[in-house]
Design an enzyme around this catalytic site. Sequence first.
Site, PDB file in Angstrom:
ATOM      1  N   GLN A  60      37.446  44.045  34.965  1.00  0.00           N
ATOM      2  CA  GLN A  60      36.614  43.000  35.535  1.00  0.00           C
ATOM      3  C   GLN A  60      35.305  42.999  34.777  1.00  0.00           C
ATOM      4  O   GLN A  60      34.878  44.038  34.249  1.00  0.00           O
ATOM      5  CB  GLN A  60      36.373  43.218  37.027  1.00  0.00           C
ATOM      6  CG  GLN A  60      35.522  44.419  37.376  1.00  0.00           C
ATOM      7  CD  GLN A  60      35.132  44.448  38.843  1.00  0.00           C
ATOM      8  OE1 GLN A  60      34.755  43.420  39.417  1.00  0.00           O
ATOM      9  NE2 GLN A  60      35.237  45.618  39.454  1.00  0.00           N
ATOM     10  N   ARG A 120      49.761  47.116  36.249  1.00  0.00           N
ATOM     11  CA  ARG A 120      50.075  47.929  37.429  1.00  0.00           C
ATOM     12  C   ARG A 120      50.619  49.310  37.074  1.00  0.00           C
ATOM     13  O   ARG A 120      50.396  50.267  37.832  1.00  0.00           O
ATOM     14  CB  ARG A 120      51.075  47.200  38.336  1.00  0.00           C
ATOM     15  CG  ARG A 120      50.643  45.841  38.822  1.00  0.00           C
ATOM     16  CD  ARG A 120      49.250  45.772  39.406  1.00  0.00           C
ATOM     17  NE  ARG A 120      49.024  46.647  40.541  1.00  0.00           N
ATOM     18  CZ  ARG A 120      47.922  46.627  41.298  1.00  0.00           C
ATOM     19  NH1 ARG A 120      46.947  45.773  41.032  1.00  0.00           N
ATOM     20  NH2 ARG A 120      47.792  47.459  42.297  1.00  0.00           N
ATOM     21  N   GLU A 149      43.331  38.266  39.927  1.00  0.00           N
ATOM     22  CA  GLU A 149      42.504  38.144  41.128  1.00  0.00           C
ATOM     23  C   GLU A 149      41.231  37.373  40.807  1.00  0.00           C
ATOM     24  O   GLU A 149      40.628  37.551  39.747  1.00  0.00           O
ATOM     25  CB  GLU A 149      42.154  39.542  41.637  1.00  0.00           C
ATOM     26  CG  GLU A 149      41.159  39.590  42.777  1.00  0.00           C
ATOM     27  CD  GLU A 149      40.836  41.015  43.202  1.00  0.00           C
ATOM     28  OE1 GLU A 149      39.719  41.239  43.723  1.00  0.00           O
ATOM     29  OE2 GLU A 149      41.697  41.919  43.027  1.00  0.00           O
ATOM     30  N   ASP A 193      50.001  41.054  42.285  1.00  0.00           N
ATOM     31  CA  ASP A 193      48.759  41.846  42.258  1.00  0.00           C
ATOM     32  C   ASP A 193      48.241  42.113  40.847  1.00  0.00           C
ATOM     33  O   ASP A 193      47.615  43.147  40.590  1.00  0.00           O
ATOM     34  CB  ASP A 193      48.950  43.183  42.983  1.00  0.00           C
ATOM     35  CG  ASP A 193      49.220  43.048  44.466  1.00  0.00           C
ATOM     36  OD1 ASP A 193      48.999  41.954  45.008  1.00  0.00           O
ATOM     37  OD2 ASP A 193      49.668  44.023  45.078  1.00  0.00           O
ATOM     38  N   GLU A 195      32.466  38.532  47.717  1.00  0.00           N
ATOM     39  CA  GLU A 195      32.626  39.932  48.076  1.00  0.00           C
ATOM     40  C   GLU A 195      31.216  40.425  48.371  1.00  0.00           C
ATOM     41  O   GLU A 195      30.375  40.461  47.476  1.00  0.00           O
ATOM     42  CB  GLU A 195      33.254  40.732  46.939  1.00  0.00           C
ATOM     43  CG  GLU A 195      33.449  42.198  47.256  1.00  0.00           C
ATOM     44  CD  GLU A 195      34.079  42.964  46.100  1.00  0.00           C
ATOM     45  OE1 GLU A 195      33.992  44.198  46.110  1.00  0.00           O
ATOM     46  OE2 GLU A 195      34.638  42.330  45.196  1.00  0.00           O
ATOM     47  N   TYR A 206      47.943  41.338  55.213  1.00  0.00           N
ATOM     48  CA  TYR A 206      47.862  41.280  53.753  1.00  0.00           C
ATOM     49  C   TYR A 206      49.148  40.679  53.205  1.00  0.00           C
ATOM     50  O   TYR A 206      50.170  40.649  53.889  1.00  0.00           O
ATOM     51  CB  TYR A 206      47.650  42.696  53.222  1.00  0.00           C
ATOM     52  CG  TYR A 206      47.311  42.807  51.761  1.00  0.00           C
ATOM     53  CD1 TYR A 206      46.161  42.207  51.243  1.00  0.00           C
ATOM     54  CD2 TYR A 206      48.139  43.512  50.890  1.00  0.00           C
ATOM     55  CE1 TYR A 206      45.850  42.325  49.900  1.00  0.00           C
ATOM     56  CE2 TYR A 206      47.829  43.642  49.545  1.00  0.00           C
ATOM     57  CZ  TYR A 206      46.680  43.036  49.055  1.00  0.00           C
ATOM     58  OH  TYR A 206      46.380  43.161  47.721  1.00  0.00           O
ATOM     59  N   HIS A 207      49.130  40.228  51.942  1.00  0.00           N
ATOM     60  CA  HIS A 207      50.286  39.479  51.421  1.00  0.00           C
ATOM     61  C   HIS A 207      51.487  40.363  51.078  1.00  0.00           C
ATOM     62  O   HIS A 207      52.531  39.837  50.692  1.00  0.00           O
ATOM     63  CB  HIS A 207      49.881  38.600  50.241  1.00  0.00           C
ATOM     64  CG  HIS A 207      49.618  39.320  48.959  1.00  0.00           C
ATOM     65  ND1 HIS A 207      49.445  38.652  47.780  1.00  0.00           N
ATOM     66  CD2 HIS A 207      49.452  40.638  48.655  1.00  0.00           C
ATOM     67  CE1 HIS A 207      49.221  39.516  46.798  1.00  0.00           C
ATOM     68  NE2 HIS A 207      49.215  40.719  47.309  1.00  0.00           N
TER      69      HIS A 207
END
Length: 338
Positions: free
Chosen positions: A210, A203, A168, A165, A173, A89-90
């Site tokens: 979404q 965050r 996105e 983060d 998906e 993961y990043h």
Amino acid sequence: MKLFITSIVLLALASCSNSQDQDLGTDDDQQIEEPVTPETELGWKDIPVPAEAGENKVWEFQELSDDFHYQAPADGKSEEFLNKWDDFYHNQWAGPGLTEWRRNHSMVEDGLLQMIAARKPDSDKILLGCITSKTRVSYPVYVEAYAKVMNSTLASDVWLLSPDDTQEIDIVEAYGATYSESAQENTSWYAERIHVSHHVFVRNPFQDYQPTDSGSWYRDGTIWKEEFHRYGVYWKDPWHLEYYIDGKLVRTVSGKEMIDPKFYTNAEEPGNSAKDTRTGLSKEMDIIINVEDQTWRSSPASGLQSDTYTPTDSELAKTEDHTFIVDWIRVYKPVDKN
């Protein structure tokens, strides 16, 4: 028509041992079908980009694209792989829910990127693969993967994520299984749909927006686990996304009230609707390809077993069902015509 790779792809995972890791092993009874490019007369670079590049623009192929025509063993990735990807993961996060990403649960063999899931020994966690591009993308850009989702309740994912983060874009998906042993219920609703969506986040304190309209779950009667399909997104600008499947435009999301109605992308005071400084989907993003057991499926808020879709041991024992396969991923930018 299907072609078969001449060599058998050896995918079974080693049985539980004293080590917490499971190595990628072999099984002579399994064989992965090599996908046939949708336009068999064209190379993967030359399949027409379905989105419009714009007036006096053409699409230019980007070298961060990858057809995975090299070898990259699960343990000890090759230099060619590492030139483009990190096998994690990043950041150092190991994953949501019961997910535990491990570097040796991704591999490239026989021209295919493979993400393999297996039970972590003596645990309810699942060992899974995740890779992150070493080059970021920014709008305007078209990103498309040719992939076969798993026959699993786990998520098969290709997506874009900003380094902090907060922004996105989900290209694919998918939850391919038609039945969940854990929940003991039919899951065809998910098997028939591809989630095409985006997120914007704050965050601290954590907030997530979404779209929740029905169009964010694309359905046309296809059972997605059965074949390879092309999944693409045209990130045109901060306020406009176009989603394509097999070259067909299946969803357009446009405008501030669809991209960020909660003001989470405000340059100042994120989430404050009284002060509109929204920037939309404006940040550079990493390309991430992974498999995961998401929290809402493995540890639902209800706490009820009937709401839990995490795979059982008997499901995970079927390695072929729990291998996400990507044949290629390609990236194009619109540039001025000569």
